[in-house]
Motif scaffolding. Structure first.
Motif, mmCIF file in Angstrom:
data_model
loop_
_atom_site.group_PDB
_atom_site.id
_atom_site.type_symbol
_atom_site.label_atom_id
_atom_site.label_comp_id
_atom_site.label_asym_id
_atom_site.label_seq_id
_atom_site.Cartn_x
_atom_site.Cartn_y
_atom_site.Cartn_z
ATOM 1 N N LEU A 12 35.752 36.951 32.754
ATOM 2 C CA LEU A 12 36.204 38.330 32.854
ATOM 3 C C LEU A 12 36.766 38.733 31.495
ATOM 4 N N THR A 13 36.221 39.797 30.927
ATOM 5 C CA THR A 13 36.676 40.211 29.598
ATOM 6 C C THR A 13 37.501 41.499 29.611
ATOM 7 N N ASP A 14 37.149 42.454 30.495
ATOM 8 C CA ASP A 14 37.815 43.753 30.494
ATOM 9 C C ASP A 14 37.947 44.299 31.912
ATOM 10 N N SER B 288 42.320 51.211 31.218
ATOM 11 C CA SER B 288 41.334 50.204 30.820
ATOM 12 C C SER B 288 41.955 49.291 29.781
ATOM 13 N N GLY B 289 41.357 48.126 29.628
ATOM 14 C CA GLY B 289 41.866 47.208 28.632
ATOM 15 C C GLY B 289 41.280 45.827 28.793
ATOM 16 N N GLU B 290 41.758 44.948 27.949
ATOM 17 C CA GLU B 290 41.258 43.576 27.955
ATOM 18 C C GLU B 290 41.870 42.785 29.108
ATOM 19 N N GLY B 291 41.026 42.040 29.812
ATOM 20 C CA GLY B 291 41.478 41.107 30.840
ATOM 21 C C GLY B 291 42.251 41.738 31.979
ATOM 22 N N VAL B 292 42.946 40.874 32.713
ATOM 23 C CA VAL B 292 43.818 41.296 33.812
ATOM 24 C C VAL B 292 45.125 40.523 33.694
ATOM 25 N N THR C 142 42.127 36.401 30.548
ATOM 26 C CA THR C 142 40.680 36.604 30.618
ATOM 27 C C THR C 142 40.091 35.343 31.251
ATOM 28 N N PRO C 143 40.184 35.249 32.585
ATOM 29 C CA PRO C 143 39.812 34.002 33.256
ATOM 30 C C PRO C 143 38.319 33.685 33.192
ATOM 31 N N PHE D 239 36.077 48.575 37.895
ATOM 32 C CA PHE D 239 35.154 47.468 37.671
ATOM 33 C C PHE D 239 35.720 46.534 36.616
ATOM 34 N N TYR D 240 35.246 45.304 36.654
ATOM 35 C CA TYR D 240 35.522 44.327 35.612
ATOM 36 C C TYR D 240 34.264 44.171 34.791
#
Length: 128
Positions: A47-49, A65-69, A73-74, A100-101
């Motif tokens: 997962l990147t964003d 929006s943004g990077e990871g959760v 970034t698992p 969405f991811y």
């Protein structure tokens, strides 16, 4: 509980109402949500964003929006499961989220979207 599968990635969402909070002299409704991401595919993915559309019945729509959760970034190998908890503040007691991811297949380097189904954010009194 809400569920959706995209390209072998299963998203499960559970929500909770956590009361109200006064911030800058305004009352907000506090909601939390727990998301489980399960890799039911045969490939390793990362997962990147994230991309969220948050609907607030009194405040319109907000895009996040943004990077990871939650700062991560698992990477999920086949049959792996990643769960995290987050939340949001709404001006009303009725709202919803969807999004969405962006993920990448670490074997083919293909990027793809995994959809998060629309889920409701409502106070218990509205559910009756």
């Amino acid at each position: 509980m809400i569920e959706q599968i995209t390209k072998g990635i299963k998203i499960t969402v559970e929500t909770n109402f956590n009361g109200t909070s006064l911030r800058s002299d305004s009352l907000y409704y506090v909601f939390s949500y727990t998301i489980s991401i399960e890799n039911k595919s045969l490939e390793t993915v990362k997962l990147t964003d994230r991309f969220w559309t948050i609907f607030d019945s009194l405040n319109g729509t907000e895009i996040v929006s943004g990077e990871g959760v939650v700062g991560q970034t698992p990477t999920l190998e086949p049959n792996d499961n990643y769960t995290y908890k987050s939340g949001c503040f709404l001006e009303s007691n009725l709202g919803a989220m969807k999004g969405f991811y962006t993920m990448i297949n670490l074997e083919t380097y293909e990027q793809f979207k995994v959809y998060i189904p629309t889920f409701q954010l409502t106070t218990p009194a509205l559910l009756n």
